[in-house]
Design an enzyme around this catalytic site. Structure first.
Site, short mmCIF file in Angstrom:
data_model
loop_
_atom_site.label_atom_id
_atom_site.label_comp_id
_atom_site.label_asym_id
_atom_site.label_seq_id
_atom_site.Cartn_x
_atom_site.Cartn_y
_atom_site.Cartn_z
NE ARG A 105 -4.15 -1.77 0.35
CZ ARG A 105 -4.22 -2.81 -0.47
NH1 ARG A 105 -3.29 -3.00 -1.40
NH2 ARG A 105 -5.22 -3.67 -0.38
CD GLU B 27 -4.27 2.41 -5.60
OE1 GLU B 27 -5.24 1.65 -5.69
OE2 GLU B 27 -3.15 2.04 -5.29
CG HIS C 89 -3.70 -1.37 -6.95
ND1 HIS C 89 -4.06 -0.73 -5.78
CD2 HIS C 89 -3.53 -2.68 -6.61
CE1 HIS C 89 -4.12 -1.61 -4.78
NE2 HIS C 89 -3.80 -2.80 -5.27
#
Lengths: 317, 317
Positions: free
Chosen positions: A235, A263, A281
């Site tokens: 993360r 994000e 991601h």
């Protein structure tokens, strides 16, 4: 999915409506919901407010590995079970972690951009200085989550898989943990700063929690040095916000990032950097894994509605 | 370099002057040259014409691994020794070969380009279909050069190093060779088409010669299939020119290319493709290797001028 013991509601599009608006608009009775499937593409917190709106909730099934978006203490208080995807993504994420690391070290993305921009290459310009992979010391954090007993076995499995891949490149592997693990033969470190001083690359494979938040701070990055590379497939907040400045100012050599703070937004300052690979991601987004994750969610729900234990539970206590 | 037994002439800039013009402009006596160091950034053929202009040449030292730019038969006829850099680059090239393969499979370059272009990512769009690395069958050509007895041990070493790296990703390795090699336990193939039919990826680690030219033709690419990936860190002409069309039309899944036909020019049609990574023939261009190659050239010259055998000879007979 073909549920036997339960039915699925219309999906809640987290971007356009609050949960409250969603419930009202669909005229849903809050007491009808026992399970919440959460697909954290835009991770919203699963917190007290959600639980108040869904008072009969008994299980949260997340399609993610990380559970940092779920208030686990609150789940524990309310007797709500939590299931994630276990170690389902670890092979894919390990592949991408290594691709990002080698990619940054070999300037693969910048080189491709250069070739596409110039339509030809001038050899001396293309001669990026890169670290010889075989000489660098990799580092794989396998710090266990301090939130007691949360299973972080997936992260350990991920770190292990990344380490095994990089060993084949001749990398020397070190690891950070609270305690030395008898089954791991790599040199052990308990101090992040000391480890970074002895490493050419940091690969962050650990869960985000209060212990690991900003574990890579500016001091750690300075210790890693101006040729050092950081790969983050965990993360964003595992690393201090100073990362962006450290990259711009050349305090560290580069970064391979699959995760970002807000994000799907990416910090604009990163977009012009040649020493960074930006991955949306999608480390775990293979077709095969997507299908497997869907099946695993179904299995967890089937287990819950059959009064069995979840297949891939997060232990809360 | 600090030569004891010889002196170095002004370098011949192959781009601006022919060798003849260079000799005339510098008023060089052709008979003074016994050795030619060739740094094939823009590989010009070292052929009869060169040998006629340098009639006393006794050794050609190339900073490359491949010797396809040198007329070896002519060298043999004239008693000219040839030295390359042996297996010096194989670690670096293996790193890049794997980076290209994983990079294509994980869409790392296209994903980065997408993020930089949009400044944010829409997850579903970013969900590139990729092959799960652990499931694919890698293929490593270690075909020996047919030109009799040319040492292709470097290429074998390279293929071996690539294979060892990819094994750690869970890849199943197959290999092609004229004869089964008793020391290699990977499944053996003698037929390229058969091998391609059973592979998800081809990694070309072999030297270019008349036997290997266009060894990957359209039929082979069709056998590899529309999810198959080709990595070329050898020479462009190992693959038929149909490669570009096969990439455009989706007959193969993608390619990682470090070498091109008319370097430093890159085929324009490749520049817009997302399923291709374009690397500017810099697989071996690390600072460390560059220094080591310089030393090796010096060692080869020292050996020659001390009437010793070259350190890294190309066997001609």
């Amino acid at each position: 999915m073909s549920p036997q013991n339960y039915s699925l509601s219309k999906p809640w599009n987290v971007n356009s409506l609050t949960l409250e608006q969603f419930m009202v608009e669909n005229q849903y009775d809050p007491s009808m919901f026992q399970a919440l499937i959460f697909c954290p593409l835009c991770p919203l917190p699963i917190n007290k407010m959600v639980f108040q709106l869904l008072p009969c909730l008994k299980v949260v099934v997340t399609t993610s590995t990380g559970v940092n978006h779920i208030d686990l203490s609150e789940c524990q208080c309310r007797g709500i079970q939590v299931a994630n995807v276990g170690s389902l993504y670890s092979e894919d994420v390990a592949d991408v972690a290594v691709a990002l690391l080698i990619g940054v070290l070999t300037s693969i993305v910048a080189a491709d951009r250069f070739v596409r921009a110039t339509m030809q290459f001038d050899f001396p310009q293309a001669s990026y200085s890169k670290i010889v992979l075989s000489d660098f010391v990799g580092f794989f954090d396998i710090l266990r989550a301090l939130v007691k007993d949360i299973k972080s076995s997936r992260f350990e499995a991920l770190a292990w898989k990344v380490a095994k891949r990089l060993e084949a490149f001749g990398c020397i592997i070190l690891y950070l943990s609270r305690k030395k693990k008898p089954f791991i033969t790599y040199p052990f470190y308990s101090n992040m700063l000391e480890l970074a001083s002895n490493s050419d690359a940091l690969v962050l494979c650990c869960p985000l929690n209060e212990e690991t938040r900003h574990m890579v701070n500016k001091e750690v990055m300075l210790a890693l040095g101006n040729k050092g590379v950081i790969v983050n497939v965990g993360r964003w907040s595992l690393i201090d916000e100073e990362l962006v400045n450290c990259l711009i100012e050349g305090h560290i050599g580069g970064a391979g990032l699959d995760v970002f703070e807000n994000e799907p937004n990416v910090p604009q300052q990163l977009l012009v950097l040649d020493n960074v690979i930006l991955s949306p991601h999608n480390a775990a987004f293979t077709n095969e894994t997507f299908m497997a994750a869907t099946q695993l969610v179904e299995d967890n729900l089937e287990a819950f509605f059959s009064n069995k234990s979840p297949v891939t539970p997060i232990k809360l206590n």
